[in-house]
Scaffold this active site. Structure first.
Site, PDB file in Angstrom:
ATOM      1  CB  CYS A 172      -0.953  -0.004   1.192  1.00 34.39           C
ATOM      2  SG  CYS A 172      -1.947  -1.487   1.250  1.00 34.39           S
ATOM      3  CG  HIS A 190      -3.264   3.159   2.089  1.00 33.07           C
ATOM      4  ND1 HIS A 190      -3.819   2.722   0.905  1.00 33.07           N
ATOM      5  CD2 HIS A 190      -3.301   2.099   2.941  1.00 33.07           C
ATOM      6  CE1 HIS A 190      -4.165   1.466   1.037  1.00 33.07           C
ATOM      7  NE2 HIS A 190      -3.872   1.059   2.257  1.00 33.07           N
ATOM      8  CG  ASN A 193      -6.858  -0.996   1.285  1.00 32.42           C
ATOM      9  OD1 ASN A 193      -6.154  -0.658   0.335  1.00 32.42           O
ATOM     10  ND2 ASN A 193      -6.369  -1.389   2.442  1.00 32.42           N
TER      11      ASN A 193
HETATM   12  N1  ACO Z   1     -18.472  -8.637   9.516  1.00 32.67           N
HETATM   13  C1  ACO Z   1     -18.952  -8.904  10.742  1.00 32.67           C
HETATM   14  N2  ACO Z   1     -18.179  -9.257  11.781  1.00 32.67           N
HETATM   15  C2  ACO Z   1     -16.842  -9.330  11.555  1.00 32.67           C
HETATM   16  C3  ACO Z   1     -16.275  -9.074  10.298  1.00 32.67           C
HETATM   17  C4  ACO Z   1     -17.152  -8.711   9.249  1.00 32.67           C
HETATM   18  N3  ACO Z   1     -16.719  -8.427   8.013  1.00 32.67           N
HETATM   19  N4  ACO Z   1     -14.935  -9.213  10.384  1.00 32.67           N
HETATM   20  C5  ACO Z   1     -14.668  -9.571  11.664  1.00 32.67           C
HETATM   21  N5  ACO Z   1     -15.815  -9.636  12.354  1.00 32.67           N
HETATM   22  C6  ACO Z   1     -15.994  -9.968  13.766  1.00 32.67           C
HETATM   23  C7  ACO Z   1     -14.877 -10.789  14.328  1.00 32.67           C
HETATM   24  O1  ACO Z   1     -15.077 -12.165  14.051  1.00 32.67           O
HETATM   25  C8  ACO Z   1     -14.981 -10.484  15.795  1.00 32.67           C
HETATM   26  O2  ACO Z   1     -16.036 -11.239  16.341  1.00 32.67           O
HETATM   27  P1  ACO Z   1     -15.910 -11.872  17.819  1.00 32.67           P
HETATM   28  O3  ACO Z   1     -15.764 -10.687  18.721  1.00 32.67           O
HETATM   29  O4  ACO Z   1     -17.193 -12.599  17.959  1.00 32.67           O
HETATM   30  O5  ACO Z   1     -14.689 -12.726  17.771  1.00 32.67           O
HETATM   31  C9  ACO Z   1     -15.437  -9.029  15.820  1.00 32.67           C
HETATM   32  O6  ACO Z   1     -15.987  -8.756  14.509  1.00 32.67           O
HETATM   33  C10 ACO Z   1     -14.325  -8.057  16.092  1.00 32.67           C
HETATM   34  O7  ACO Z   1     -13.233  -8.407  15.264  1.00 32.67           O
HETATM   35  P2  ACO Z   1     -11.906  -7.591  15.293  1.00 32.67           P
HETATM   36  O8  ACO Z   1     -10.936  -8.165  14.332  1.00 32.67           O
HETATM   37  O9  ACO Z   1     -11.496  -7.437  16.723  1.00 32.67           O
HETATM   38  O10 ACO Z   1     -12.424  -6.191  14.750  1.00 32.67           O
HETATM   39  P3  ACO Z   1     -11.720  -4.816  14.835  1.00 32.67           P
HETATM   40  O11 ACO Z   1     -12.507  -3.897  15.647  1.00 32.67           O
HETATM   41  O12 ACO Z   1     -10.240  -4.928  15.124  1.00 32.67           O
HETATM   42  O13 ACO Z   1     -11.852  -4.316  13.335  1.00 32.67           O
HETATM   43  C11 ACO Z   1     -10.578  -4.136  11.323  1.00 32.67           C
HETATM   44  C12 ACO Z   1     -11.266  -5.073  12.291  1.00 32.67           C
HETATM   45  C13 ACO Z   1     -11.617  -3.216  10.697  1.00 32.67           C
HETATM   46  C14 ACO Z   1      -9.889  -4.931  10.234  1.00 32.67           C
HETATM   47  C15 ACO Z   1      -9.546  -3.307  12.141  1.00 32.67           C
HETATM   48  O14 ACO Z   1      -8.701  -4.143  12.887  1.00 32.67           O
HETATM   49  C16 ACO Z   1      -8.720  -2.443  11.273  1.00 32.67           C
HETATM   50  O15 ACO Z   1      -9.175  -1.466  10.739  1.00 32.67           O
HETATM   51  N6  ACO Z   1      -7.427  -2.766  11.131  1.00 32.67           N
HETATM   52  C17 ACO Z   1      -6.571  -2.108  10.222  1.00 32.67           C
HETATM   53  C18 ACO Z   1      -6.320  -3.042   9.131  1.00 32.67           C
HETATM   54  C19 ACO Z   1      -6.538  -2.486   7.789  1.00 32.67           C
HETATM   55  O16 ACO Z   1      -7.018  -1.394   7.564  1.00 32.67           O
HETATM   56  N7  ACO Z   1      -6.117  -3.285   6.854  1.00 32.67           N
HETATM   57  C20 ACO Z   1      -6.191  -2.929   5.485  1.00 32.67           C
HETATM   58  C21 ACO Z   1      -5.104  -3.627   4.758  1.00 32.67           C
HETATM   59  S1  ACO Z   1      -3.585  -3.145   5.292  1.00 32.67           S
HETATM   60  C22 ACO Z   1      -3.342  -1.667   4.709  1.00 32.67           C
HETATM   61  O17 ACO Z   1      -3.917  -1.255   3.761  1.00 32.67           O
HETATM   62  C23 ACO Z   1      -2.347  -0.895   5.415  1.00 32.67           C
END
Ligand code: ACO
Length: 327
Positions: free
Chosen positions: A119, A256, A286
């Site tokens: 990215c 990004h 993304n």
């Molecule tokens: N729909 C519904 N529920 C979901 C989904 C979904 N798509 N994905 C995960 N969940 C659930 C999980 O299973 C979990 O359930 P549980 O509590 O019963 O176990 C719950 O939601 C929370 O999951 P987390 O992974 O803790 O969610 P979090 O609040 O951390 O959000 C996210 C996840 C949005 C990916 C966050 O961690 C984030 O923004 N991270 C940054 C990563 C990113 O932006 N990556 C992009 C690629 S890398 C880049 O471009 C730099």
């Protein structure tokens, strides 16, 4: 024969273009494929739609974005002497996407190659292009971020597949009397590489039996979130200091487009209004290396000559980088 020059050569941004596949896919459509909801995706990420390939390749998208950038710049394909495509999802490893673009736009004898910095790819490629222009080796560089991440994610894994989209964005940089690329800072930390991975082709030969590798993108979302929200504000401070520009003087921050919450957190850490951070991830998701040049295309209408921008990429590697640009 390219001529080297002793005088200081400036670089300016000279045209932008973008391309996305025809197929627009809403969160509600994704909710039919995996156990998710529009509410979860929107509140956690800010993403509402994305475009997914219905057959368009990374090469197709790169070529279309390149042609739009050429049109915007008024340059002809044959005037381009350097093409760098940032991608982690090329159609081919060989020939490179950049070579395919070169053939399609008629950039005869241009130096063309791909870079892989996930990215951050667009910023890394922009640093290469501007440095090569400043050295006198090249005059007009086409830098493209192009991805079809839809082929790299596991469509059974709701924690990753909802985040990404396909697309390409292109920028032309040209040699100029006035330098408009005021500073670029890039860095990497391979020790943290494991938190965002995508396997390449596994080893296989008479000595090595092919092993089962996880072939889809794997992500430790929380770790990536922590990385982005700490590194990015620091990197933006450093690059603006290098450019001798205060944060108040920046018209627009184009980060990004990974997650709206990351951008809001960066704004908060820099004590800036989130309104100064451009957001279009609601429409595109993304698109990795393509997010910044696609965003530039869309922000263009609101920009006036002389406006100062910060562009900032961060992602797999881990890698990150920012640049200060005068429009
Ligand atoms: N729909 C519904 N529920 C979901 C989904 C979904 N798509 N994905 C995960 N969940 C659930 C999980 O299973 C979990 O359930 P549980 O509590 O019963 O176990 C719950 O939601 C929370 O999951 P987390 O992974 O803790 O969610 P979090 O609040 O951390 O959000 C996210 C996840 C949005 C990916 C966050 O961690 C984030 O923004 N991270 C940054 C990563 C990113 O932006 N990556 C992009 C690629 S890398 C880049 O471009 C730099």
């Amino acid at each position: 024969m390219q001529q080297r020059s002793d005088r200081v050569i400036g670089v300016k941004l000279n045209g932008v273009g973008k391309s996305v596949p025809k197929q627009k896919v809403s969160n509600d459509t994704l909710a039919k494929w995996v156990d998710t909801s529009d509410e979860w995706i929107t509140t956690r990420t800010g993403i509402q739609n994305r475009y997914l390939s219905g057959g368009e390749t990374t090469t197709d998208l790169a070529i279309e974005a390149a042609k739009e950038a050429l049109l915007d710049s008024g340059k002809k394909g044959e005037e381009i002497d350097l093409i760098i495509v940032a991608t982690i999802t090329p159609q081919h490893i060989m020939p490179s996407t950049a070579c395919m673009v070169q053939a399609a736009i008629g950039a005869k004898d241009a130096t063309a190659f791909d870079v892989a910095a996930a990215c951050s790819g667009f910023i890394f490629a922009s640093k290469l292009a501007s440095t090569l222009i400043q050295s006198g080796n090249h005059k007009n560089a086409l830098v493209i971020g192009a991805e079809t991440l839809s082929k790299a994610v596991d469509w059974q894994d709701r924690s990753t597949c909802v985040l990404f989209g396909d697309g390409a964005g292109a920028v032309i940089y040209s040699a100029s009397n006035e330098n408009k690329i005021l500073a670029i800072q890039t860095a990497s930390n391979g020790e943290k590489g494991e938190c965002l991975t995508l396997q390449g082709r596994p080893l296989e030969n008479p000595y090595v039996k092919k092993t089962e590798e996880k072939e889809f993108m794997q992500m430790d979302g929380k770790e990536v979130y922590r990385f982005a929200t700490t590194i990015v504000p620091d990197n933006i401070k450093k690059v603006t200091e290098e450019a001798n520009i205060s944060l108040e003087e920046i018209k627009l921050f184009i980060l990004h487009q990974a997650n709206g919450r990351i951008m809001d957190s960066v704004a908060k850490r820099l004590e800036l209004s989130p309104d100064r951070f451009f957001k279009n991830l609601g429409e595109y998701g993304n698109t990795s290396a393509a997010t910044i040049p696609i965003a530039l295309c869309e922000a263009k209408e609101t920009l006036k000559e002389g406006d100062l921008l910060v562009l900032c990429g961060f992602g797999g590697g881990l890698t990150w980088g920012s640049m200060v640009v005068r429009w």
